[in-house]
Design a protein around this motif. Structure first.
Motif, PDB file in Angstrom:
ATOM      1  N   VAL A 199       0.868  -1.179   0.000  1.00 12.88           N
ATOM      2  CA  VAL A 199       0.000   0.000   0.000  1.00 12.88           C
ATOM      3  C   VAL A 199       0.907   1.231   0.000  1.00 12.88           C
ATOM      4  O   VAL A 199       1.791   1.348   0.840  1.00 12.88           O
ATOM      5  CB  VAL A 199      -0.914   0.018   1.245  1.00 12.88           C
ATOM      6  N   THR A 200       0.671   2.123  -0.955  1.00  9.81           N
ATOM      7  CA  THR A 200       1.468   3.342  -1.071  1.00  9.81           C
ATOM      8  C   THR A 200       0.554   4.556  -0.992  1.00  9.81           C
ATOM      9  O   THR A 200      -0.489   4.595  -1.645  1.00  9.81           O
ATOM     10  CB  THR A 200       2.238   3.372  -2.405  1.00  9.81           C
ATOM     11  N   ASN A 201       0.949   5.539  -0.187  1.00  2.00           N
ATOM     12  CA  ASN A 201       0.208   6.797  -0.088  1.00  2.00           C
ATOM     13  C   ASN A 201       0.636   7.681  -1.255  1.00  2.00           C
ATOM     14  O   ASN A 201       1.717   8.237  -1.269  1.00  2.00           O
ATOM     15  CB  ASN A 201       0.480   7.483   1.249  1.00  2.00           C
TER      16      ASN A 201
ATOM     17  N   TYR B  90      -7.137  -5.309   6.948  1.00  2.00           N
ATOM     18  CA  TYR B  90      -5.979  -4.847   7.700  1.00  2.00           C
ATOM     19  C   TYR B  90      -5.926  -3.332   7.604  1.00  2.00           C
ATOM     20  O   TYR B  90      -6.118  -2.767   6.522  1.00  2.00           O
ATOM     21  CB  TYR B  90      -4.690  -5.446   7.110  1.00  2.00           C
ATOM     22  N   LYS B  91      -5.669  -2.669   8.728  1.00  2.00           N
ATOM     23  CA  LYS B  91      -5.533  -1.212   8.734  1.00  2.00           C
ATOM     24  C   LYS B  91      -4.044  -0.871   8.813  1.00  2.00           C
ATOM     25  O   LYS B  91      -3.326  -1.345   9.683  1.00  2.00           O
ATOM     26  CB  LYS B  91      -6.267  -0.605   9.927  1.00  2.00           C
ATOM     27  N   THR B  92      -3.599  -0.037   7.877  1.00  2.00           N
ATOM     28  CA  THR B  92      -2.190   0.330   7.834  1.00  2.00           C
ATOM     29  C   THR B  92      -1.853   1.294   8.968  1.00  2.00           C
ATOM     30  O   THR B  92      -2.734   1.900   9.568  1.00  2.00           O
ATOM     31  CB  THR B  92      -1.818   1.018   6.502  1.00  2.00           C
ATOM     32  N   LYS B  93      -0.578   1.441   9.208  1.00  2.00           N
ATOM     33  CA  LYS B  93      -0.106   2.517  10.091  1.00  2.00           C
ATOM     34  C   LYS B  93      -0.326   3.829   9.342  1.00  2.00           C
ATOM     35  O   LYS B  93      -0.700   3.823   8.153  1.00  2.00           O
ATOM     36  CB  LYS B  93       1.367   2.319  10.427  1.00  2.00           C
TER      37      LYS B  93
ATOM     38  N   GLU C 110       3.738   0.544   2.786  1.00  2.00           N
ATOM     39  CA  GLU C 110       3.737  -0.512   3.804  1.00  2.00           C
ATOM     40  C   GLU C 110       3.306  -1.810   3.139  1.00  2.00           C
ATOM     41  O   GLU C 110       2.328  -1.845   2.386  1.00  2.00           O
ATOM     42  CB  GLU C 110       2.767  -0.174   4.940  1.00  2.00           C
ATOM     43  N   ASP C 111       4.064  -2.888   3.394  1.00  3.44           N
ATOM     44  CA  ASP C 111       3.670  -4.217   2.941  1.00  3.44           C
ATOM     45  C   ASP C 111       2.719  -4.788   3.975  1.00  3.44           C
ATOM     46  O   ASP C 111       3.040  -4.793   5.173  1.00  3.44           O
ATOM     47  CB  ASP C 111       4.884  -5.133   2.792  1.00  3.44           C
TER      48      ASP C 111
END
Length: 88
Positions: A7-9, A41-44, A52-53
Motif C-alpha cells: 500500500v502506497t500513499n 488490515y488497517k495500515t499505520k 507498507e507491505d
C-alpha cells in the motif's frame, strides 16, 4: 490463507488505509451474495509517498456457506462448494 499487498500513499497528506479482501463464491446449490468480506488490515499512518507491505490472513473456513436445507449428506452444515473462488 494469505494475501500480500503493498500500500502506497500517493496523496498529498498523511493517512491510514483499510485494505479489504473480498471473495466471490461459486453459485451452485446455494445462493451466494455477490462478494463476502473475508479479511482486512488497517495500515499505520503513511506519510506522502510512504509504503507498507501488508499481509491479510484468513482461514479456509471463511469460504464456507451454511446449508440449512440439507443439500449435503448431513441435515445442515457449513460447506465449501466446488468451483472457482475469485478474490478482490
Amino acid at each position: 490463507m494469505e494475501i500480500t499487498a503493498t500500500v502506497t500513499n500517493n496523496g498529498e497528506a498523511a493517512g491510514k488505509e483499510v485494505v479489504q479482501v473480498y471473495v466471490k463464491k461459486p453459485e451452485t446449490t446455494l445462493t451466494q451474495p455477490k462478494r463476502v468480506l473475508c479479511g482486512f488490515y488497517k495500515t499505520k499512518e503513511l506519510g506522502k509517498g510512504e509504503s507498507e507491505d501488508v499481509t491479510i490472513t484468513f482461514s479456509f473456513d471463511s469460504l464456507s456457506s451454511y446449508d440449512d436445507v440439507g443439500n449435503t449428506e448431513y441435515e445442515a452444515a457449513y460447506v465449501v462448494e466446488k468451483g472457482e473462488y475469485e478474490f478482490y
